[in-house]
Design a protein around this motif. Structure first.
Motif, short mmCIF file in Angstrom:
data_model
loop_
_atom_site.label_atom_id
_atom_site.label_comp_id
_atom_site.label_asym_id
_atom_site.label_seq_id
_atom_site.Cartn_x
_atom_site.Cartn_y
_atom_site.Cartn_z
N THR A 101 0.82 -1.22 0.00
CA THR A 101 0.00 0.00 0.00
C THR A 101 0.85 1.26 0.00
O THR A 101 0.44 2.29 -0.53
CB THR A 101 -0.94 0.04 1.22
N GLN A 102 2.05 1.17 0.59
CA GLN A 102 2.92 2.35 0.58
C GLN A 102 3.31 2.71 -0.85
O GLN A 102 3.39 3.88 -1.22
CB GLN A 102 4.17 2.10 1.42
N ALA A 115 -0.46 6.72 -6.56
CA ALA A 115 -1.66 7.55 -6.67
C ALA A 115 -1.33 9.03 -6.82
O ALA A 115 -2.19 9.81 -7.22
CB ALA A 115 -2.54 7.34 -5.45
N THR A 116 -0.10 9.44 -6.46
CA THR A 116 0.24 10.85 -6.61
C THR A 116 0.60 11.20 -8.03
O THR A 116 0.88 12.35 -8.35
CB THR A 116 1.44 11.23 -5.73
N ARG A 164 -10.74 3.06 -6.20
CA ARG A 164 -9.51 2.75 -6.92
C ARG A 164 -9.70 2.70 -8.43
O ARG A 164 -8.74 2.84 -9.18
CB ARG A 164 -8.94 1.43 -6.41
N ASN A 196 -8.99 6.44 -9.94
CA ASN A 196 -7.63 6.80 -10.36
C ASN A 196 -6.88 5.60 -10.95
O ASN A 196 -5.67 5.63 -11.10
CB ASN A 196 -6.85 7.46 -9.22
N LEU A 211 -5.94 2.74 -9.88
CA LEU A 211 -5.05 1.82 -9.17
C LEU A 211 -5.59 0.41 -9.41
O LEU A 211 -4.87 -0.57 -9.40
CB LEU A 211 -5.04 2.11 -7.67
N ARG A 271 -3.71 11.82 -12.52
CA ARG A 271 -3.66 11.43 -11.11
C ARG A 271 -3.23 12.59 -10.22
O ARG A 271 -3.58 12.64 -9.04
CB ARG A 271 -2.68 10.28 -10.91
N ARG A 272 -2.46 13.54 -10.80
CA ARG A 272 -2.05 14.69 -9.99
C ARG A 272 -3.26 15.48 -9.52
O ARG A 272 -3.21 16.16 -8.51
CB ARG A 272 -1.13 15.61 -10.80
N MET A 319 -5.27 11.15 -2.86
CA MET A 319 -5.86 9.96 -2.25
C MET A 319 -5.40 9.83 -0.80
O MET A 319 -4.25 10.06 -0.47
CB MET A 319 -5.46 8.73 -3.04
N PHE A 330 -5.51 7.14 2.55
CA PHE A 330 -5.65 5.69 2.70
C PHE A 330 -6.06 5.26 4.10
O PHE A 330 -5.88 5.99 5.08
CB PHE A 330 -4.31 5.01 2.38
N ALA A 347 -0.79 4.48 4.84
CA ALA A 347 0.09 4.20 3.71
C ALA A 347 1.19 5.24 3.55
O ALA A 347 1.57 5.60 2.45
CB ALA A 347 -0.71 4.07 2.41
N GLY A 395 3.91 13.92 -2.47
CA GLY A 395 2.70 14.31 -3.19
C GLY A 395 3.01 15.13 -4.44
O GLY A 395 2.16 15.26 -5.32
N ARG A 455 -0.14 15.03 2.26
CA ARG A 455 0.41 14.47 1.02
C ARG A 455 -0.62 14.57 -0.11
O ARG A 455 -0.27 14.86 -1.25
CB ARG A 455 0.80 13.00 1.23
N GLN A 490 -0.73 17.93 -3.65
CA GLN A 490 -0.89 17.70 -5.09
C GLN A 490 -1.70 18.81 -5.75
O GLN A 490 -1.75 18.88 -6.97
CB GLN A 490 -1.63 16.37 -5.34
#
Lengths: 270, 269, 269
Positions: free
Chosen positions: A174-175, A181-182, C46, C49, C51, C78-79, C83, C85, C89, C103, C158, C162
């Motif tokens: 997840t990290q 995700a950024t 998810r 974006n 994932l 995505r920027r 997100m 968590f 995370a 970020g 974080r 963004q």
């Protein structure tokens, strides 16, 4: 065999008769193999020498005492070489192991074919002993420290890469996902998400392998690849037993010191 | 949002891993000097290295294609000898390791037994199998018996140490529960200790078999018999294609063993 | 702002996690996504974006269709979506500052990020955000030294650095105690208002969902079964989403609790 019986009631056995039978059978096969293996060895043994061994041992032991301490002045250089072979060999191994490990880990490999190649590199490096690597490298580079260093390096690549790729596969995913995700690129995900997580593992592996390599590099001299092993085989061949015991003493202390150092460093990292 | 917002710093540096600058710089400079010195001792003979490239190429070329056929009989002999040696030394080594390992566990043995067993383990761990093999060859003559002795001693250093550590890490409440039933010492070992350490120990013995096979390939270089002796002869006679075949066989067997040991460990646990 | 059209996701096992979800979120609206475990809440977030790659359907961020974007265009998109968590995370072995700055990775190049050379503007912004969530003094601490609530604040920073248009929030309070949960939810809510952000918040806790959102969407087995005002959640609706249970207590509690709690918090902050 644990067995509990009540006087006339039911009898409890740990295994059914059939299971028991199979177990006996497996034992029988195992013993047969061992007996056959033993025969294979004893056929090629000259038992007279074996019977004579205690006397021989006492004889050599007596000749080894006392160690020739004055010989130490000639041992500093080979000890220094041994240390360098181990350290530089470990450095080489780590440099090569990093890309191999990333190629071999399920979660970072670019392609299954690349992974197969990486695994093959790891296995072949691990299954060929450093002495055999040295034997071959002495043919290419000539006798000396260089061949030994490269031998240690090649031998350690597999070990380091294997442990490192297992470490990479165990990271918290997840990290990495959070970094992904950024909008980070793959390279940045590796840099910010994966590298910080495996860095301690990496350092630990390096120190651990260095400790092993100190031991291994003491013997490379037997095939001419530099270090203290060269003096050892020379002294044994000329039956200079007091020198041999001195060398063994030096190896012993080198190994103890390296074990102490690696334990200290690992403690500091983790 | 207020206008008088405080001014935030516009630069940031990652705090260094080692806080004290003196220590940090002495470590950096010290390792730089060491690396420079160490590279200095490499005494790379550039002429020789330049020669080494084509030599290496010829050397590798001589490896191909691996020659499995010419010395087939000798090769099989060597391989079987290595396998027998690996099996026997693993069995003997483990048989000796069990009492030593029990003795070297702090929670089982009295102090003096503990010290004696620990020093046996320490002694057999210090020297690489090769050095043990050199002496074994001096004592027992050339051949697999010397290799067997060397590998057995090596096995003790490995197996007894791990066994002792495993016993020291067992769950003490289970051991107490069995002790509370009034069991005798051997019963206690059998019921409380053995079930806890057994699965891992079986896995480790397969792993050690694997190591012993690999090592058996090198004890031959100093006269300890096995495939190593065959390999050494091949090198000495410059029969590199045979050497390549032997190396491939070693890699193959090691891979097979690794696969089996992984499978076996899963099956045991 | 964000529009989902017929979004479907089928996992390799063949199960549909989402079976055709249509949802539209206007600018600046904070919606809570509720539903039992396995309803597809996480998958839905998810899929936005990517994932998780949606199997079918379309996702529009403004006018931009996301599901067909190439990977480099996807990174740019995505920027615009921050997100947050469930288990924070954070990269635990990096400092708080590095975590916040990560970020900005979508905006800076590889080498700049490698040597931690972020633009001055970004560093100022990072400090400003840390100050806003009350963690200015923690900037040089490693993330694993922080408490759960503090970590989640860093996670929020974080996401916000963004400079996103939309926040995707996945169970932000699942590993926090009740008090910290409320503080975090309030913080997210305030920040969304300050910056005019839209947000989708996945949340288990019906109470928190009602307290801190303008709209509630209920998801059940990958389908939307409720979409409306928070106070429209009555026992019938909850039974439909989660199944049979005594819901009266939960809902009654909300009204009183909310008022009292908020007054108290207001006074203490």
């Amino acid at each position: 065999m644990p067995l509990i019986e009540t006087p006339d009631g039911p009898i409890w056995k740990r295994r059914t008769t059939k299971e028991q039978f199979i177990r006996w059978f497996i034992w029988l096969i195992a013993i047969a193999i061992i007996a056959y293996a033993w025969k294979g060895i004893s056929d090629k043994t000259i038992w007279f020498f074996v019977q004579d061994a205690p006397r021989q041992a006492a004889d050599i032991g007596a000749r080894m005492i006392p160690p020739k301490f004055s010989y130490m002045s000639r041992l500093w250089a080979p000890v220094w070489d041994t240390l360098n072979i181990a350290t530089l060999g470990t450095v080489i191994a780590l440099v090569i192991a990093v890309p191999v490990a990333f190629a071999a880990a399920h979660n970072t490999t670019p392609h299954p074919i690349v992974r197969t190649i990486a695994i093959f590199i790891i296995v072949s490096s691990r299954s060929v002993n450093s002495l055999i690597w040295a034997l071959m490298l002495v043919f290419i580079f000539g006798p000396g420290v260089l061949a030994g260093t490269i031998a240690i390096g090649l031998r350690s690549v597999g070990f380091c890469a294997k442990l490192l790729y297992e470490g990479i596969e165990e990271i918290d995913h997840t990290q990495v996902e959070a970094i992904e995700a950024t909008g980070a690129t793959k390279a940045q995900q590796m840099l910010f998400g994966i590298v910080p997580q495996v860095l301690p593992t990496f350092a630990g592996i390096g120190v651990f392998r260095w400790d092993i390599n100190i031991r291994e590099s003491t013997i490379l001299g037997l095939v001419g690849a530099g270090g203290i092993g060269l003096e050892l085989s020379g002294s044994i061949n000329t039956l200079a037993w007091t020198q041999v015991s001195m060398i063994l003493l030096v190896i012993l202390s080198t190994v103890i010191v390296s074990e102490w150092v690696s334990a200290k460093v690992r403690g500091a990292i983790i | 949002m207020s206008v008088a917002e405080p001014d935030f710093p516009s630069s940031w540096k990652k705090p260094p891993f080692i806080k004290s600058p003196l220590l940090r710089w002495s470590i950096i400079i010290g390792s730089a000097i060491y690396l420079a010195l160490a590279f200095g001792t490499m005494d790379v003979d550039w002429e020789r290295a330049a020669e080494g490239l084509p030599r290496g190429k010829r050397f590798l070329a001589a490896f191909f294609p691996p020659n499995f056929s010419d010395n087939l009989g000798v090769m099989w002999d060597g391989i079987f000898e290595s396998i027998w040696m690996a099996i026997i030394s693993t069995v003997a080594g483990i048989a000796l390791s069990i009492p030593i390992g029990l003795g070297a566990a702090r929670n089982l043995a009295p102090k003096w037994v503990y010290l004696v067993c620990r020093s046996i383990i320490g002694g057999s761990r210090t020297f690489p199998e090769i050095i043990l093999a050199i002496f074994a060859v001096k004592l027992f003559g050339f051949g697999p018996f010397a290799g067997f002795v060397a590998l057995s001693i090596g096995t003790i250093g490995f197996y007894a140490k791990l066994l002792a550590e495993d016993i020291e890490n067992i769950n003490p409440t289970q051991a107490e529960a069995i002790k509370a039933t009034g069991s005798s010492w051997p019963q206690w070992i059998n019921y409380a200790i053995q079930p806890q350490v057994m699965p891992r120990m079986i896995g480790l013995s397969v792993y050690r078999l694997d190591i012993n096979f690999r090592e058996s390939a090198v004890v031959g270089i100093v006269g300890g018999g096995g495939i190593g002796a065959t390999l050494n002869t091949a090198f000495e006679r410059y029969e590199f294609d045979t050497a390549a075949a032997i190396l491939l066989i070693i890699i193959g067997i090691v891979m097979a063993l690794e696969y089996t040991s992984g499978y076996l460990r899963k099956w045991v646990q | 702002m964000l529009r989902l059209e017929g979004l479907k996701k089928r996992y390799k096992t063949g199960d549909y996690a989402l079976q055709g979800v249509d949802l539209e979120i206007p600018d600046g609206q904070v919606i809570a996504l509720i539903g039992p475990s396995g309803a597809g809440k996480s998958t839905l977030i998810r899929c936005v974006n990517r994932l998780v790659e949606p199997t079918e359907g379309k996702v529009y961020l403004g006018d931009l269709e996301l599901t067909t974007l190439s990977s480099s265009k996807l990174r740019k998109a995505r920027r615009r979506m921050g997100m947050i968590f469930q288990e924070y995370a954070l990269v635990e072995r990096l400092t708080v500052m590095e975590n916040v700055l990560s970020g900005r990775l979508g905006y800076v190049g590889f080498w700049a990020s490698c040597f931690r050379k972020f633009p001055k503007k970004d560093i100022q912004e990072a400090y400003r955000l840390l100050d806003r969530v009350g963690l200015m003094h923690m900037a040089d601490k490693r993330a694993d030294e922080l408490s759960g609530g503090q970590r989640q604040r860093v996670g929020i920073c974080r996401a916000l650095i963004q400079d996103p248009d939309l926040l995707l929030v996945d169970e932000p309070t699942a590993s926090l105690d009740p008090k910290t949960s409320r503080q975090i939810m309030r913080l997210i809510n305030e920040l969304c208002k300050e910056r005019g952000l839209a947000a989708i918040i996945n949340i288990h806790d019906v109470l928190l969902a009602q307290m801190y959102s303008q709209r509630v969407v209920g998801l059940k087995l990958g389908e939307i079964v409720y979409d409306g005002k928070p106070d429209g959640l009555n026992p019938a609706v909850l039974t439909n989403i989660y199944g049979e249970e005594d819901w009266e207590a939960t809902i009654e509690e909300v009204d009183e609790d909310e008022l009292v709690e908020d007054e108290v918090e207001e006074a203490t902050v």
